[in-house]
Scaffold this active site. Structure first.
Site, PDB file in Angstrom:
ATOM      1  N   ASN A   9      45.829 168.436 -32.809  1.00 17.41           N
ATOM      2  CA  ASN A   9      45.067 167.424 -33.531  1.00 17.41           C
ATOM      3  C   ASN A   9      45.518 167.415 -34.992  1.00 17.41           C
ATOM      4  OD1 ASN A   9      43.172 165.684 -34.606  1.00 17.41           O
ATOM      5  ND2 ASN A   9      41.458 167.124 -34.414  1.00 17.41           N
ATOM      6  N   TRP A  10      46.297 166.399 -35.353  1.00 13.84           N
ATOM      7  CA  TRP A  10      46.819 166.331 -36.721  1.00 13.84           C
ATOM      8  C   TRP A  10      45.743 165.998 -37.744  1.00 13.84           C
ATOM      9  CZ3 TRP A  10      52.010 163.093 -36.597  1.00 13.84           C
ATOM     10  CH2 TRP A  10      52.891 163.679 -35.683  1.00 13.84           C
ATOM     11  N   LYS A  11      44.607 165.496 -37.289  1.00 11.10           N
ATOM     12  CA  LYS A  11      43.543 165.020 -38.179  1.00 11.10           C
ATOM     13  C   LYS A  11      44.127 163.977 -39.150  1.00 11.10           C
ATOM     14  CE  LYS A  11      41.032 169.282 -37.416  1.00 11.10           C
ATOM     15  NZ  LYS A  11      40.110 170.306 -37.938  1.00 11.10           N
ATOM     16  N   HIS A  96      34.539 165.205 -31.604  1.00 10.19           N
ATOM     17  CA  HIS A  96      34.981 166.303 -32.465  1.00 10.19           C
ATOM     18  C   HIS A  96      33.903 166.611 -33.496  1.00 10.19           C
ATOM     19  CE1 HIS A  96      37.298 168.570 -35.427  1.00 10.19           C
ATOM     20  NE2 HIS A  96      38.178 168.804 -34.465  1.00 10.19           N
ATOM     21  N   GLU A  98      33.928 167.188 -36.545  1.00 11.46           N
ATOM     22  CA  GLU A  98      34.015 166.470 -37.818  1.00 11.46           C
ATOM     23  C   GLU A  98      33.433 165.065 -37.693  1.00 11.46           C
ATOM     24  OE1 GLU A  98      37.911 169.087 -39.061  1.00 11.46           O
ATOM     25  OE2 GLU A  98      38.182 167.033 -38.349  1.00 11.46           O
ATOM     26  N   GLU A 168      34.608 174.183 -29.547  1.00  7.10           N
ATOM     27  CA  GLU A 168      35.016 174.405 -30.925  1.00  7.10           C
ATOM     28  C   GLU A 168      33.834 174.929 -31.740  1.00  7.10           C
ATOM     29  OE1 GLU A 168      36.245 170.759 -32.756  1.00  7.10           O
ATOM     30  OE2 GLU A 168      34.375 169.775 -32.239  1.00  7.10           O
ATOM     31  N   GLY A 174      38.766 175.324 -39.584  1.00  7.89           N
ATOM     32  CA  GLY A 174      39.257 175.153 -40.943  1.00  7.89           C
ATOM     33  C   GLY A 174      38.738 176.180 -41.926  1.00  7.89           C
ATOM     34  N   SER A 214      40.330 177.414 -35.161  1.00  9.02           N
ATOM     35  CA  SER A 214      41.323 178.169 -35.935  1.00  9.02           C
ATOM     36  C   SER A 214      42.230 179.024 -35.055  1.00  9.02           C
ATOM     37  CB  SER A 214      40.634 179.049 -36.993  1.00  9.02           C
ATOM     38  OG  SER A 214      39.987 178.247 -37.958  1.00  9.02           O
ATOM     39  N   GLY A 235      44.337 172.631 -34.652  1.00  7.02           N
ATOM     40  CA  GLY A 235      44.270 171.807 -35.846  1.00  7.02           C
ATOM     41  C   GLY A 235      45.442 172.064 -36.765  1.00  7.02           C
ATOM     42  N   GLY A 236      45.213 172.834 -37.830  1.00  7.88           N
ATOM     43  CA  GLY A 236      46.220 173.034 -38.866  1.00  7.88           C
ATOM     44  C   GLY A 236      47.550 173.541 -38.366  1.00  7.88           C
TER      45      GLY A 236
END
Length: 251
Positions: A9-11, A96, A98, A168, A174, A214, A235-236
């Site tokens: 997931n590049w967000k 998600h 977020e 999640e 994050g 994470s 994610g990151g």
């Protein structure tokens, strides 16, 4: 045997050129995906170009990060499930944390989004997870069960078999914090019991449940080694080709 999945997931990261470069590096790094399904979930602007770049790569698939709950209409700035399917998406992330937090998405709305996805032959990656205060108060299982019930329990067993669940823990997204492999396994096993109790053991045995808090190249092997952890929603670490490739190779 359940499908093993690593979804990136590049967000809201990477402009068009940066996205092309990332996919180019990723395709060059990945050699054999026979046992793992890899899904890339870039921002909307990248969907067409990413699909063109991965179309001949077996095992690489495309996801969107969200879809609107209506099929079409006067909804400026929104993108429908039908549009995503026409762009080559096979999956869509729904619920998600977020979007639950910043866009106040929950319950009935997410259930409709799941329906829109399935109607357009998209596989929903349905996210669920608790906040830190909910875990500290011992409510994490109730919170997750309620999220799954509100978003998915209206589906019949045949449709439920097309869903991927991503657990999640919000407190580990994050933040650099990660659930221990034991904590992840405990919650994944609980989610599988929830699925079995509602739809039966056959659905539970075949439904992939991903970990999404994470996960990185250092901890992926320990997380993926747990019985009920079928992969990760990354994610990151998905923004770096070498790190993402290392995660894929952690099975």
């Amino acid at each position: 045997m359940r499908l093993k999945i690593v979804a990136g997931n590049w967000k809201m990261n990477k402009d068009l050129q940066e996205g092309r470069e990332l996919v180019r590096e990723l395709v060059a790094c990945i050699n054999d995906l026979q046992d793992v399904q890899v899904i890339l979930a870039p921002p909307y602007i990248h969907l067409t170009s990413v699909q063109e770049m991965i179309s001949n790569k077996v095992g690489l698939q495309l996801a969107a990060q969200n879809c609107h709950h209506e099929q079409k209409g006067a909804f400026t700035g929104e993108v429908s499930a039908a549009m995503l399917a026409s762009a080559g998406c096979s999956h869509v992330i729904i619920g998600h944390s977020e979007r639950r937090t910043y866009n106040h998405e929950a319950g009935a709305l997410l259930a409709v989004k799941v329906d829109r996805a399935l109607e357009n032959n998209l596989i929903p990656i349905f996210c669920c997870g608790e906040h830190l205060d909910e875990r500290r108060s011992g409510r994490e299982q109730d919170v997750v069960k309620n999220q799954i019930a509100e978003g998915l329990f209206h589906l019949n067993p045949d449709l439920a078999t097309r869903v991927v669940i991503a657990y999640e823990p919000v407190w580990a997204i994050g933040t650099g914090e990660t659930a221990t492999p034991e904590q992840a396994q405990e919650m994944h096993a609980y989610i599988r019991r929830v699925v079995a109790d509602h739809w039966g053991g056959n659905v539970a045995d075949h439904m992939p449940i991903l970990y999404g808090g994470s996960c990185n190249a250092k901890n992926a092997r320990d997380l993926f080694g747990k019985k009920d952890v079928d992969g990760g929603l990354i994610g990151g670490a998905s923004l770096n080709a070498r790190d993402f490739t290392a995660i894929i190779a952690s099975f």
